[in-house]
Design an enzyme around this catalytic site. Structure first.
Site, PDB file in Angstrom:
ATOM      1  N   SER A 140       0.808  -1.102  -0.092  1.00  0.00           N
ATOM      2  CA  SER A 140       0.016  -0.341  -0.025  1.00  0.00           C
ATOM      3  C   SER A 140       0.716   1.283   0.025  1.00  0.00           C
ATOM      4  CB  SER A 140      -1.065   0.038   1.120  1.00  0.00           C
ATOM      5  OG  SER A 140      -2.162  -0.755   1.060  1.00  0.00           O
ATOM      6  N   SER A 145      -2.669  -7.636  -6.753  1.00  0.00           N
ATOM      7  CA  SER A 145      -2.506  -6.594  -5.589  1.00  0.00           C
ATOM      8  C   SER A 145      -3.667  -5.583  -5.508  1.00  0.00           C
ATOM      9  CB  SER A 145      -1.217  -5.723  -5.905  1.00  0.00           C
ATOM     10  OG  SER A 145      -1.210  -5.183  -7.403  1.00  0.00           O
ATOM     11  N   ASN A 173      -6.007  -7.649  -3.057  1.00  0.00           N
ATOM     12  CA  ASN A 173      -5.821  -8.057  -1.859  1.00  0.00           C
ATOM     13  C   ASN A 173      -4.774  -7.115  -0.963  1.00  0.00           C
ATOM     14  OD1 ASN A 173      -7.024 -10.884  -2.047  1.00  0.00           O
ATOM     15  ND2 ASN A 173      -5.330 -10.729  -3.596  1.00  0.00           N
ATOM     16  N   TYR A 174      -3.939  -6.230  -1.827  1.00  0.00           N
ATOM     17  CA  TYR A 174      -2.617  -5.474  -0.954  1.00  0.00           C
ATOM     18  C   TYR A 174      -2.985  -3.961  -0.998  1.00  0.00           C
ATOM     19  CZ  TYR A 174      -0.496 -10.023  -0.528  1.00  0.00           C
ATOM     20  OH  TYR A 174      -0.140 -11.380  -0.274  1.00  0.00           O
ATOM     21  N   ILE A 175      -3.650  -3.327  -1.927  1.00  0.00           N
ATOM     22  CA  ILE A 175      -3.752  -2.001  -2.039  1.00  0.00           C
ATOM     23  C   ILE A 175      -4.811  -1.570  -1.331  1.00  0.00           C
ATOM     24  CG2 ILE A 175      -3.625  -0.008  -3.438  1.00  0.00           C
ATOM     25  CD1 ILE A 175      -2.374  -1.941  -5.487  1.00  0.00           C
TER      26      ILE A 175
END
Length: 596
Positions: free
Chosen positions: A423, A551, A554-556
């Site tokens: 992030s 991403s 799931n990640y940002i």
DNA sequence: CTAGGAACTTAGTAGTAGTAAA
DNA sequence: TTTACTACTACTAAGTTCCTAG
């Protein structure tokens, strides 16, 4: 303004010109809906407690249709053999794999053969997969596929409707009075296990799941769903308020794990957890200096265990590695940080190391990177007097590392570092952007580049599409066409200029001048088009084997994306698909100046 | 204190539906 | 209208994490 307040505002009521009764009904409906769906506005700590629901009702799970035999034989040593239905089903599963990469995979073939021969029984005359000729079944499958492709529009529509009706009927649960979509309410159909990479169980026949295999979790006061398969009944009914699953069944391949039925990402249960995940990552932001200080002191410690802990966390933080749990030999041999072996690391000059290992999903992690000399020396030490297949970090495991992290921050675990760093990385990359007057396409290109940085950090890959080169070729030929168009236009302009020189009347001259102007404009436009096509090629080539979506999903932290889009006037649809917008509905009202 | 169970998140790919190009 | 792409979604495998029992 808050939507609810707006709905109650007199101007809105006037605007709708509803009768009072209608207004009341509509408002009540909306208020109820709003109260239900805007959970992120007033979530309380207790919503994260161990009690996940108070009331829960749903329709259980449904099962794929039973196998319907085609009675097409396989040819074995010249003889056609018609199999019993369940055997034929297995044979047909294999036939559907013929011609794909799976057919030739050694383990896949071996495992299927074993599974298949078992299904046939010891005394069956078929003894070897190699001698089986499946071509008639393959042909049949191809025909079926063709038929499916050639359905009439009417048939397609009917099918779609049927699917939708099923979804409406069974595809949701009511959780604490809120209707929520279910992620997977159909149990997995039988198939051949497609374990990734060199999975020791790849190719095994995944048996059919029956109602008796299924445990249903449902509220005490809810109606227990009727078992949809005649003559069968649910394996078990429980009322477990501390879990979020609606049903589970034993994994037909891995004996010690389960398949769960969950709500969709749009649900409160999933959405709240997702939001809390990012909140935890933001909390790490406050602790990160302390954490880095801590692992640096461990890196320099005289105690070997601490040096391993510190160095491992260093890699996790710097390279966004996964923690790496141990795996059984029933699974593919992949590793993460704590399970790295000596063979996975090479020491280069200038404090550079090369990490080369198979990570999750057997995706290769291959990266040469310069690290701090203290860590370099540590890692070298850790490899001393070890064999290639010894653990690099032999004194620690994922839980050792996570225990250590708990001492740094409440609730901290290794995976938080991945979320945090991903992030942060996107936010940093996006912050570079300050040219507000770019065209939308250029803004998007910029965003994709930032997204790509995150994907690279997390090692998110995908296979290059089959006809990738063709696709590029097509764009290239478009460019060629446009280039020759420009040539023509330029010639045209030249001739116009000549005509203008020869023209006698002012009127004609004027007309030709406008013509020339228009032609020039056209040339500019085509040039612009070419440029756009060229950047498209460039971007395509640049991200051909990089998975950008992973991403994003799931990640940002979606709030970074939403705020950037708002600040830069980029429509959200450019970045998020419909389902992602729904998944991240809790982040949609983020202000333009929000910071992770 | 450790192994493995249970529950939940993260991951790539296959297939499909909708759209653009021919 | 057909073909070819593209953008999604559906699917399910493969991780992480936390907990409990022995």
């Amino acid at each position: 303004m808050d939507l609810l307040r707006f709905l109650e505002h007199p101007s809105f009521l006037l605007f709708r010109r509803f009768s009072h009764a209608n207004i009341d009904r509509s408002l009540n409906r909306r208020r109820k809906l709003l109260k239900q769906s805007h959970w992120w506005k007033n979530y309380s700590p207790e919503s994260t407690s161990t009690v996940k629901w108070t009331t829960l009702s749903h329709h259980g799970v449904i099962f794929p249709p039973p196998y319907s035999p085609h009675k097409i034989p396989i040819i074995y040593e010249g003889n056609p053999i018609i199999l019993k239905p369940h055997q034929e089903e297995a044979a047909t599963l294999w036939a559907s794999v013929i011609g794909t990469q799976w057919e030739t995979k050694e383990t896949f073939r071996k495992n299927f053969e074993r599974s298949f021969l078992e299904t046939l029984g010891k005394r069956h005359k078929i003894k070897s997969l190699d001698k089986c000729d499946f071509s008639q079944i393959v042909e049949y499958l191809e025909k079926e596929k063709e038929n499916k492709k050639n359905r009439t529009a009417e048939e397609k529509r009917a099918e779609k409707e049927e699917k939708l009706a099923l979804y409406k009927k069974k595809g949701y649960a009511v959780v604490d009075g809120v209707k929520e979509k279910i992620l997977n309410f159909v149990v997995e159909p039988p198939g051949l296990f497609r374990g990734r990479g060199d999975h020791p169980k790849a190719g095994l026949i995944k048996r059919r799941i029956m109602p008796e295999d299924v445990t249903i979790n449902i509220g005490e006061d809810s109606k227990i769903p009727k078992c949809p398969v005649r003559g069968h009944k649910w394996g078990n009914i429980v009322h477990n308020h501390t879990v979020t699953w609606l049903a589970y069944y034993k994994d037909p391949i891995l004996p010690n794990s389960f398949k769960y039925v969950w709500l969709a990402a749009t649900s409160k249960m999933k959405g709240l957890n997702d939001m809390l995940k990012y909140e935890k990552a933001r909390k790490l932001k406050e602790f990160i200096d302390k954490a880095r200080e801590s692992y640096w002191s461990k890196i320099k410690s005289r105690i070997l265990l601490d040096r391993q802990l510190g160095s491992a966390l260093y890699l996790i933080d710097k390279l966004a590695l996964r923690v790496g749990n141990e795996k059984s030999n029933e699974e593919a041999d992949t590793v993460g940080c704590c399970s790295l072996r000596v063979e996975h690391i090479k020491f280069e000059e200038d404090n550079k190391i090369t990490l080369d290992f198979l990570a999750k999903d057997c995706m290769r992690y291959y990266n040469t990177i310069q690290i701090d000399p203290e860590v370099y020396k540590n890692l070298q030490d850790f490899t001393k007097n070890k064999d290639l297949d010894d653990d690099l970090f032999d004194l620690i495991r994922s839980n050792t590392l996570n225990d250590y992290l708990k001492s740094l921050m409440e609730g901290l675990s290794s995976k938080v570092f991945r979320t945090f760093n991903a992030s942060i990385r996107l936010q940093e990359q996006l912050a570079i952007f300050n040219e507000k007057n770019l065209q939308l396409e250029d803004k998007m290109q910029f965003f994709i580049k930032a997204n790509k940085e995150v994907a690279l950090l997390c090692n998110h890959q995908k296979t290059v599409p089959k006809n990738f080169d063709n696709q590029l070729e097509r764009i290239n030929s478009q460019i060629t066409k446009k280039k020759s168009k420009i040539e023509n236009l330029e010639n045209h302009a030249k001739e116009l200029r000549k005509k203008k020189r020869l023209a006698k009347s002012e009127n004609v001259k004027k007309r030709i001048t406008t013509n020339i102007k228009n032609t020039k404009k056209m040339i500019e436009k085509v040039k612009d088009d070419i440029e756009k096509l060229e950047t498209r090629i460039e971007m395509k080539e640049d991200t051909k084997n990089i998975a950008l979506e992973t991403s994003k999903i799931n990640y940002i932290d979606p709030r970074i994306v939403v705020s950037w889009c708002k600040k830069n006037k980029v429509p959200l649809d450019k970045v998020y698909s419909k389902s992602l917008k729904e998944k991240f509905k809790w982040a949609m009202n983020t202000e333009p100046d929000w910071v992770f």
